[in-house]
Design an enzyme around this catalytic site. Structure first.
Site, PDB file in Angstrom:
ATOM      1  N   HIS A  35       0.836  -1.203   0.000  1.00  0.00           N
ATOM      2  CA  HIS A  35       0.000   0.000   0.000  1.00  0.00           C
ATOM      3  C   HIS A  35       0.871   1.253   0.000  1.00  0.00           C
ATOM      4  O   HIS A  35       0.696   2.151  -0.846  1.00  0.00           O
ATOM      5  CB  HIS A  35      -0.915  -0.013   1.224  1.00  0.00           C
ATOM      6  CG  HIS A  35      -1.737   1.228   1.380  1.00  0.00           C
ATOM      7  ND1 HIS A  35      -3.050   1.295   1.009  1.00  0.00           N
ATOM      8  CD2 HIS A  35      -1.419   2.472   1.852  1.00  0.00           C
ATOM      9  CE1 HIS A  35      -3.514   2.514   1.236  1.00  0.00           C
ATOM     10  NE2 HIS A  35      -2.533   3.237   1.756  1.00  0.00           N
ATOM     11  N   GLU A  36       1.808   1.324   0.931  1.00  0.00           N
ATOM     12  CA  GLU A  36       2.670   2.505   0.998  1.00  0.00           C
ATOM     13  C   GLU A  36       3.568   2.608  -0.237  1.00  0.00           C
ATOM     14  O   GLU A  36       3.838   3.712  -0.720  1.00  0.00           O
ATOM     15  CB  GLU A  36       3.510   2.473   2.281  1.00  0.00           C
ATOM     16  CG  GLU A  36       2.699   2.480   3.568  1.00  0.00           C
ATOM     17  CD  GLU A  36       1.812   3.711   3.715  1.00  0.00           C
ATOM     18  OE1 GLU A  36       2.093   4.744   3.068  1.00  0.00           O
ATOM     19  OE2 GLU A  36       0.823   3.637   4.469  1.00  0.00           O
ATOM     20  N   HIS A  38       1.894   4.480  -2.920  1.00  0.00           N
ATOM     21  CA  HIS A  38       2.049   5.934  -2.823  1.00  0.00           C
ATOM     22  C   HIS A  38       3.405   6.356  -3.401  1.00  0.00           C
ATOM     23  O   HIS A  38       3.508   7.379  -4.091  1.00  0.00           O
ATOM     24  CB  HIS A  38       1.979   6.370  -1.364  1.00  0.00           C
ATOM     25  CG  HIS A  38       0.610   6.333  -0.773  1.00  0.00           C
ATOM     26  ND1 HIS A  38      -0.485   6.938  -1.359  1.00  0.00           N
ATOM     27  CD2 HIS A  38       0.145   5.779   0.376  1.00  0.00           C
ATOM     28  CE1 HIS A  38      -1.550   6.761  -0.607  1.00  0.00           C
ATOM     29  NE2 HIS A  38      -1.197   6.048   0.450  1.00  0.00           N
ATOM     30  N   HIS A  48       3.260   6.364  -7.117  1.00  0.00           N
ATOM     31  CA  HIS A  48       2.468   7.518  -7.558  1.00  0.00           C
ATOM     32  C   HIS A  48       3.320   8.787  -7.505  1.00  0.00           C
ATOM     33  O   HIS A  48       3.286   9.615  -8.426  1.00  0.00           O
ATOM     34  CB  HIS A  48       1.238   7.653  -6.663  1.00  0.00           C
ATOM     35  CG  HIS A  48       0.173   8.543  -7.211  1.00  0.00           C
ATOM     36  ND1 HIS A  48      -1.020   8.768  -6.551  1.00  0.00           N
ATOM     37  CD2 HIS A  48       0.103   9.289  -8.351  1.00  0.00           C
ATOM     38  CE1 HIS A  48      -1.774   9.590  -7.266  1.00  0.00           C
ATOM     39  NE2 HIS A  48      -1.112   9.927  -8.358  1.00  0.00           N
TER      40      HIS A  48
END
Length: 346
Positions: free
Chosen positions: A139-140, A143, A146
């Site tokens: 999940h991190e 980021h 992105h």
């Protein structure tokens, strides 16, 4: 389940949930978290996640020889076609005085040819990890991707990286979590001490158990969203704890006790302000984005390339609703989210 250990139990308290959930998952769904843990050793997980991004987005990741603030911190560079496009740090393990949550920290925005630099901070075990730790890692890392891909060829720092509306910011990371529930992905790096890949049936059990408590978890999120909205909308009441409990207990199926002061541990209340609802709305978008990968293949190179080009790379240069429409060919729909909830209810 609680009455199996305490026949006199008359209710479940909030602090019982974390103890009971793994027991129910094991008894009712056959998923043993500790059995799964044998297949998730940090160095292999890290290598698998880096390799996943290389495979999906056609980039190369290499160690970066640079100064580090701690012996267990790591540094990497990301290349595309031999060109450096980003740098990042991994600070993954706990130590005294360290930030206790998990997050991504942009250190330098990508703009005007400047290469983005990002740090991923976690407190994961330096050894065997629970699958939940693996989900948080990816999940991190979503980021982080992105921030790097959205920091390419941007003119303004304010539009670089994770610069979309707040209620979209979690969607790319929440969508990427799907890959560590995928057997074809996990078998590439999830191996036990003897080098045997994670059994397919164990992954199937993991996916079945994943749906347990899904609705209750979402109701709890709605309660926290209510807290955030009301406290910022109306200001702090005389009895903050009572107000917090009242807002949460409208939704949560396990009510808080009268002495609880849950607002003191609601750290996102400061960071997100009134907009804590964005976690659930981002999940709606994440489920919708994933429908194209589910249809075309989780490792379909064209789908991944389109996702990077149309959703991640624009950064904040377009409204998030347009990014989703560009990728899916239609406006955002709640249907995928409703379908997941329906599966959880069966």
């Amino acid at each position: 389940m609680l009455r199996q250990t305490d026949p006199q139990a008359s209710k479940i308290n909030p602090w019982d949930n974390g103890y009971l959930t793994p027991l129910v998952q094991k008894q009712s769904y056959g998923f043993d978290r500790q059995e799964a843990r044998k297949y998730f050793n940090y160095p292999k997980v890290r290598g698998g996640i880096l390799q996943l991004s290389e495979d999906l987005f056609r980039v190369d990741i290499k160690p970066w020889k640079t100064a580090l603030w701690h012996p267990k911190a790591e540094a990497y560079e990301m290349f595309e076609g031999g060109k450096l496009i980003g740098r990042f740090y991994l600070d993954m393990h706990p130590r005294p005085g360290k930030y206790e949550h998990a997050n991504v920290v942009p250190l330098r925005q990508g703009k005007g040819g400047q290469v983005p630099v990002i740090a991923l901070v976690m407190n994961a075990p330096d050894g065997l990890m629970e699958h939940g730790d693996v989900v948080t890692f990816l999940h991190e890392y979503g980021h982080l991707l992105h921030g790097i891909f959205g920091g390419q060829n941007q003119h303004w720092a304010g539009q670089s990286g994770i610069a979309t509306e707040a209620d979209f910011g979690e969607a790319p990371s929440q969508m990427l979590e799907e890959w560590v529930f995928d057997y074809d992905t996990l078998k590439r790096f999830a191996t036990n001490e003897a080098g045997q890949p994670i059994p397919q049936e164990l992954v199937a059990q993991m996916n079945r158990a994943r749906l347990f408590n899904l609705g209750m978890g979402d109701m709890r999120q709605l309660g926290l969203s209510e807290v955030a909205l009301r406290l910022y909308q109306q200001g702090a009441p005389a009895d903050l704890g009572a107000a917090y409990r009242g807002y949460v207990n409208r939704y949560d199926l396990i009510p808080l006790p009268e002495w609880s002061q849950g607002q003191n541990s609601f750290s996102h209340l400061a960071g997100y302000g009134a907009s804590y609802y964005t976690y659930r709305w981002s999940k709606v978008i994440a489920d919708d984005l994933f429908t194209r990968f589910a249809r075309e293949g989780l490792r379909n190179p064209k789908t991944a390339a389109d996702y990077r080009r149309l959703v991640l790379a624009p950064g904040g240069t377009k409204p998030a609703a347009e990014l989703v429409r560009d990728f899916l060919g239609r406006p955002i729909s709640i249907d995928a989210y409703k379908a997941e909830m329906a599966r959880a209810a069966r």
